[in-house]
Structure formats: structure tokens, C-alpha cells
Design an enzyme around this catalytic site. Sequence first.
Site, mmCIF file in Angstrom:
data_model
loop_
_atom_site.group_PDB
_atom_site.id
_atom_site.type_symbol
_atom_site.label_atom_id
_atom_site.label_comp_id
_atom_site.label_asym_id
_atom_site.label_seq_id
_atom_site.Cartn_x
_atom_site.Cartn_y
_atom_site.Cartn_z
ATOM 1 C CG ASP A 72 -2.127 0.897 1.022
ATOM 2 O OD1 ASP A 72 -3.258 0.378 0.984
ATOM 3 O OD2 ASP A 72 -1.941 2.129 0.883
ATOM 4 C CB ALA A 106 -3.649 -0.626 -5.033
ATOM 5 C CB ALA A 107 -8.184 1.729 -7.164
ATOM 6 C CB THR A 158 -16.241 -0.647 -9.852
ATOM 7 O OG1 THR A 158 -17.463 0.054 -9.634
ATOM 8 C CG2 THR A 158 -15.494 0.051 -10.985
ATOM 9 C CG ASP A 159 -21.687 -1.286 -9.764
ATOM 10 O OD1 ASP A 159 -20.855 -0.384 -9.535
ATOM 11 O OD2 ASP A 159 -22.762 -1.387 -9.129
ATOM 12 C CD GLU A 160 -18.858 4.232 -9.887
ATOM 13 O OE1 GLU A 160 -18.366 5.108 -10.611
ATOM 14 O OE2 GLU A 160 -19.101 4.384 -8.677
ATOM 15 C CE1 TYR A 177 -12.696 3.964 -8.958
ATOM 16 C CE2 TYR A 177 -15.047 3.974 -9.457
ATOM 17 C CZ TYR A 177 -13.948 3.357 -8.894
ATOM 18 O OH TYR A 177 -14.096 2.131 -8.273
ATOM 19 C CE LYS A 200 -11.369 -0.350 -10.281
ATOM 20 N NZ LYS A 200 -10.307 -0.908 -9.388
HETATM 21 P P1 NAD Z 1 -10.057 2.979 -0.780
HETATM 22 O O1 NAD Z 1 -9.912 4.290 -1.444
HETATM 23 O O2 NAD Z 1 -10.702 2.907 0.560
HETATM 24 O O3 NAD Z 1 -8.619 2.298 -0.630
HETATM 25 C C1 NAD Z 1 -7.664 2.311 -1.646
HETATM 26 C C2 NAD Z 1 -6.331 1.842 -1.065
HETATM 27 O O4 NAD Z 1 -5.376 1.784 -2.137
HETATM 28 C C3 NAD Z 1 -5.753 2.788 -0.016
HETATM 29 O O5 NAD Z 1 -5.231 2.048 1.075
HETATM 30 C C4 NAD Z 1 -4.631 3.508 -0.755
HETATM 31 O O6 NAD Z 1 -3.568 3.931 0.077
HETATM 32 C C5 NAD Z 1 -4.186 2.424 -1.725
HETATM 33 N N1 NAD Z 1 -3.515 2.975 -2.915
HETATM 34 C C6 NAD Z 1 -3.938 4.006 -3.690
HETATM 35 N N2 NAD Z 1 -3.054 4.229 -4.675
HETATM 36 C C7 NAD Z 1 -2.069 3.310 -4.528
HETATM 37 C C8 NAD Z 1 -0.883 3.016 -5.251
HETATM 38 N N3 NAD Z 1 -0.517 3.733 -6.323
HETATM 39 N N4 NAD Z 1 -0.094 2.004 -4.832
HETATM 40 C C9 NAD Z 1 -0.442 1.274 -3.732
HETATM 41 N N5 NAD Z 1 -1.532 1.509 -3.010
HETATM 42 C C10 NAD Z 1 -2.347 2.512 -3.406
HETATM 43 O O7 NAD Z 1 -10.807 2.050 -1.818
HETATM 44 P P2 NAD Z 1 -11.891 0.898 -1.571
HETATM 45 O O8 NAD Z 1 -13.222 1.504 -1.470
HETATM 46 O O9 NAD Z 1 -11.388 -0.014 -0.522
HETATM 47 O O10 NAD Z 1 -11.818 0.153 -2.986
HETATM 48 C C11 NAD Z 1 -10.885 -0.895 -3.205
HETATM 49 C C12 NAD Z 1 -11.034 -1.417 -4.629
HETATM 50 O O11 NAD Z 1 -12.358 -1.895 -4.815
HETATM 51 C C13 NAD Z 1 -10.822 -0.347 -5.685
HETATM 52 O O12 NAD Z 1 -10.117 -0.928 -6.752
HETATM 53 C C14 NAD Z 1 -12.229 0.051 -6.133
HETATM 54 O O13 NAD Z 1 -12.224 0.470 -7.456
HETATM 55 C C15 NAD Z 1 -12.950 -1.262 -5.952
HETATM 56 N N6 NAD Z 1 -14.391 -1.177 -5.645
HETATM 57 C C16 NAD Z 1 -14.843 -0.394 -4.613
HETATM 58 C C17 NAD Z 1 -16.195 -0.380 -4.292
HETATM 59 C C18 NAD Z 1 -16.730 0.459 -3.157
HETATM 60 O O14 NAD Z 1 -17.946 0.549 -3.003
HETATM 61 N N7 NAD Z 1 -15.895 1.059 -2.324
HETATM 62 C C19 NAD Z 1 -17.097 -1.168 -5.044
HETATM 63 C C20 NAD Z 1 -16.603 -1.943 -6.101
HETATM 64 C C21 NAD Z 1 -15.243 -1.956 -6.389
HETATM 65 O O1 DAU Z 2 -20.584 1.103 -7.520
HETATM 66 C C1 DAU Z 2 -19.309 0.869 -7.022
HETATM 67 C C2 DAU Z 2 -18.636 2.180 -6.696
HETATM 68 O O2 DAU Z 2 -19.287 2.696 -5.541
HETATM 69 C C3 DAU Z 2 -17.142 2.043 -6.451
HETATM 70 O O3 DAU Z 2 -16.530 1.641 -7.651
HETATM 71 C C4 DAU Z 2 -16.534 3.362 -5.989
HETATM 72 O O4 DAU Z 2 -15.175 3.188 -5.651
HETATM 73 C C5 DAU Z 2 -17.294 3.821 -4.751
HETATM 74 O O5 DAU Z 2 -16.797 5.080 -4.333
HETATM 75 C C6 DAU Z 2 -18.793 3.921 -5.040
HETATM 76 O O6 DAU Z 2 -19.066 4.992 -5.981
HETATM 77 P P1 DAU Z 2 -20.333 5.974 -5.805
HETATM 78 O O7 DAU Z 2 -20.053 7.219 -6.536
HETATM 79 O O8 DAU Z 2 -21.594 5.258 -6.083
HETATM 80 O O9 DAU Z 2 -20.241 6.182 -4.191
HETATM 81 P P2 DAU Z 2 -20.384 7.494 -3.277
HETATM 82 O O10 DAU Z 2 -20.406 6.993 -1.861
HETATM 83 O O11 DAU Z 2 -19.407 8.538 -3.633
HETATM 84 O O12 DAU Z 2 -21.824 8.026 -3.641
HETATM 85 C C7 DAU Z 2 -22.979 7.201 -3.531
HETATM 86 C C8 DAU Z 2 -24.180 8.016 -4.011
HETATM 87 O O13 DAU Z 2 -24.426 9.067 -3.063
HETATM 88 C C9 DAU Z 2 -23.959 8.704 -5.341
HETATM 89 O O14 DAU Z 2 -25.169 8.694 -6.064
HETATM 90 C C10 DAU Z 2 -23.600 10.135 -4.969
HETATM 91 C C11 DAU Z 2 -24.364 10.365 -3.674
HETATM 92 N N1 DAU Z 2 -23.726 11.285 -2.705
HETATM 93 C C12 DAU Z 2 -22.442 11.054 -2.353
HETATM 94 C C13 DAU Z 2 -21.800 11.874 -1.446
HETATM 95 C C14 DAU Z 2 -20.360 11.640 -1.062
HETATM 96 C C15 DAU Z 2 -24.470 12.319 -2.141
HETATM 97 O O15 DAU Z 2 -25.656 12.508 -2.436
HETATM 98 N N2 DAU Z 2 -23.843 13.140 -1.232
HETATM 99 C C16 DAU Z 2 -22.534 12.969 -0.877
HETATM 100 O O16 DAU Z 2 -22.015 13.788 -0.067
#
Ligand code: NAD
Ligand code: DAU
Length: 339
Positions: A33, A82-83, A125-127, A153, A157
Amino acid sequence: MKIIITGGCGFIGSNFIFYMRKLHPNYELLCVDKLTYAGNLETLAPVIDDPKLKFIHADIADRRTMYDLFKNEKPDIVVNFAAESHVDRSIESPAVFLETNVIGTQVLLDACRTYGIERFHQVSTDEVYGDLPLDRPDLFFTEQTPLHTSSPYSASKASADLLCMAYHRTYGLPVTISRCSNNYGPYQFPEKLIPLMIINALEDKPLPVYGDGLNVRDWLYVDDHCSAIDMILEKGKIGQVYNIGGHNEMRNIDIVRKIITILGKTEDLIVYVTDRKGHDRRYAIDPTFIKNELGWLPTTKFEEGIQKTVEWYLANRHWWQNIVNGEYRHYYERMYGNR
Ligand code: NAD
Ligand code: DAU
């Protein structure tokens, strides 16, 4: 079995480390990380003294360091979490998303190709599928849905996914990809919807809802995402994409109202703010394939998961207060100050 887990100090990566420690105590885990703003080594405190876990502070886009690591450690599996993960930050500053999410993934794929690997698993991700209209509840993302991204973003991905598939086809690299819906649970960085609303509500601060609040996300408890990845590592087919989701679509405004109710607050905290640019309307995963092929099913219902999550933020104030009192304050001001 030796597994490199990149991004293991972030939200899902750290939960995956906890999950794997419990389920496979004999596996050696190497957490790689960079400790960006989203990475927090303190998160791994409960397991950091475990002799079967090693932490490596490194950037996945640093080719020399990654090659040295693969050469010395000879991992069997890589799981790439990592992302740069926050859509709003990608709208503000896209470049680092390409650096980490695209180049970083490519460096890891090259390292796997050079030193050999049993499996490279890409956490996607589903995005990458773009969004669905609100008036077509019959439509869902399947593994065959074309990639159609909206934000920098999601474009980064999707690019990484395409590279993974290209390395599989061209070089025969044993790759799998999972595309999951929105996760929630402990250790999620406060910039994301659910922790942001919990923390703001706890502090009686405004709850900023983007646009009309009717956008739909498909929420999955983080442990269910971890169990799906573990299953893909064990039984998944090489070269296959797996969608992960639990048919739990909810409107943003209903999530916010739910958190208000759990915390015993009132709806006058809600403030409708300017919408996110290019805001995806609805995400909805069809998880039929992973269910039929691997027998995966989620186990945590939303009612239970959101309750557990709120309780975790209540019991772990020191974890998020360190964050919200630091650099995050400037981010918050930039993002929400004039919205
Ligand atoms: P996060 O932002 O909480 O964590 C990302 C981690 O990656 C951090 O610890 C950061 O320090 C590390 N990182 C960033 N850049 C790096 C680099 N260049 N080298 C090494 N480490 C690095 O993210 P998350 O929400 O835990 O998401 C993890 C993965 O899952 C991502 O790939 C994201 O696209 C995917 N994902 C997230 C969600 C969601 O809802 N959060 C859903 C579907 C997929
Ligand atoms: O679907 C998977 C994705 O989900 C992951 O790939 C991403 O890493 C993760 O961040 C997440 O993306 P979203 O954009 O869906 O998540 P976020 O929590 O940023 O926002 C969820 C929804 O809430 C979105 O429609 C935007 C809205 N939102 C978000 C924030 C931060 C608000 O209305 N107010 C806010 O302050």
C-alpha cells in the site's frame, strides 16, 4: 499460499485481510500500500503483529519496486484492490486515477508475466457499465453488458479491466475480474456516502444530498464482497468476469433517512446540494452468474449491515476523528464549501 493484497490499508482491502486471516490462517499475506490519503496503517493494528502478514509501503506504479518484490517474494496470487476510488475526486483531478488505476495495474500485470503467477485477480466495479435509467427497473448489469463509462474514475477502472483481459488473451496470464456494486461497512473513508452521512449526523452537521437524491445504488456489505473474491480465487474460471451484488437497490435519500432514524436525528439536517457532474442515475447488478457458477450468495441483509456499520462508527470515533481533523477538512471545504 502467498498472496499479495494491494491497497490493503484501504476500506475493502483491509476487510479482505481480516476475512482471509480468519478463513485461511495458514496463508501468507503481503499487503502492498502507498498509504495515500485513503490508506491508513492503523486500520491493520488488530493483525499487524501476525507473523503471516507483512506490510510493504510501496506504489504499485513503481515498476522497479514491484519487480523486486515479485522476484524476492514469489507470490502465488495477486489481488489488486489498490486504486484511487472516489468519483468526486476523479472529477476534480483525473491524472492520478490514470497513474494508479491504469499504469499501476499494468505494472502489476507485467510483474506477473515476468516472474510467473498462479492468479491475478482484478477488483473492479459495476461503474464500468455506466448507468441504467430509473424508469426501467427490469434492466440489470450482466457480465455481457457493454462497458460504457461516465467518470474519469470509471473510465480508468474500465481501462484496467481491458488491460487484464488483453494480458490474458495475448500472454495467457491467469486473470480473473470481479465487478462489485457499492460496498458499505467498517473502515470506509468518510468521503463516501454512508460514512459521511453517519459522521455528519453524529456531529449535527448538514447532510449534503446531491441533486434530487433519487439516484439508486445497489448496496452490499463488505464481508459479502470479500467472500465472493475468496470464492473466485478458489473456484473461479481463468479469463472470466464475475459480477457481485445482492439485489439491494436503494435511493440515496432513503439511505440518508435510514441513518437519521438509526441515530435518532431529524430530517432538517438534510440539505440538497448541486449535483455531481455526469452523475450516474442507477446501478443494479444481476448476480445470477456467480450464484450459478460458484454458489456465492450474500449473507448480510441491509437492515443488519447498516445497523452494524453505524455501531462500528459509534464505537470507533478515534479512527474517523483522526481523519476528519486532518487533511480531510480541506477536501471537505473544497468539495462542499460552495455547493
Ligand atoms: P479505498 O480508497 O478505501 O482504498 C484504496 C487503497 O489503495 C488505499 O489504502 C490507498 O492507500 C491504496 N492505494 C492508492 N493508490 C495506490 C498506489 N498507487 N499504490 C499502492 N496503493 C495505493 O478504496 P476501496 O473503497 O477499498 O476500494 C478498493 C477497490 O475496490 C478499488 O479498486 C475500487 O475500485 C474497488 N471497488 C470499490 C467499491 C466500493 O464501493 N468502495 C465497489 C466496487 C469496487
Ligand atoms: O458502484 C461501485 C462504486 O461505488 C465504487 O466503484 C466506488 O469506488 C465507490 O466510491 C462507489 O461509488 P459511488 O459514486 O456510487 O459512491 P459514493 O459513496 O461517492 O456516492 C454514492 C451516491 O451518493 C452517489 O449517487 C452520490 C451520492 N452522494 C455522495 C456523497 C459523497 C451524495 O448525495 N452526497 C454525498 O455527499
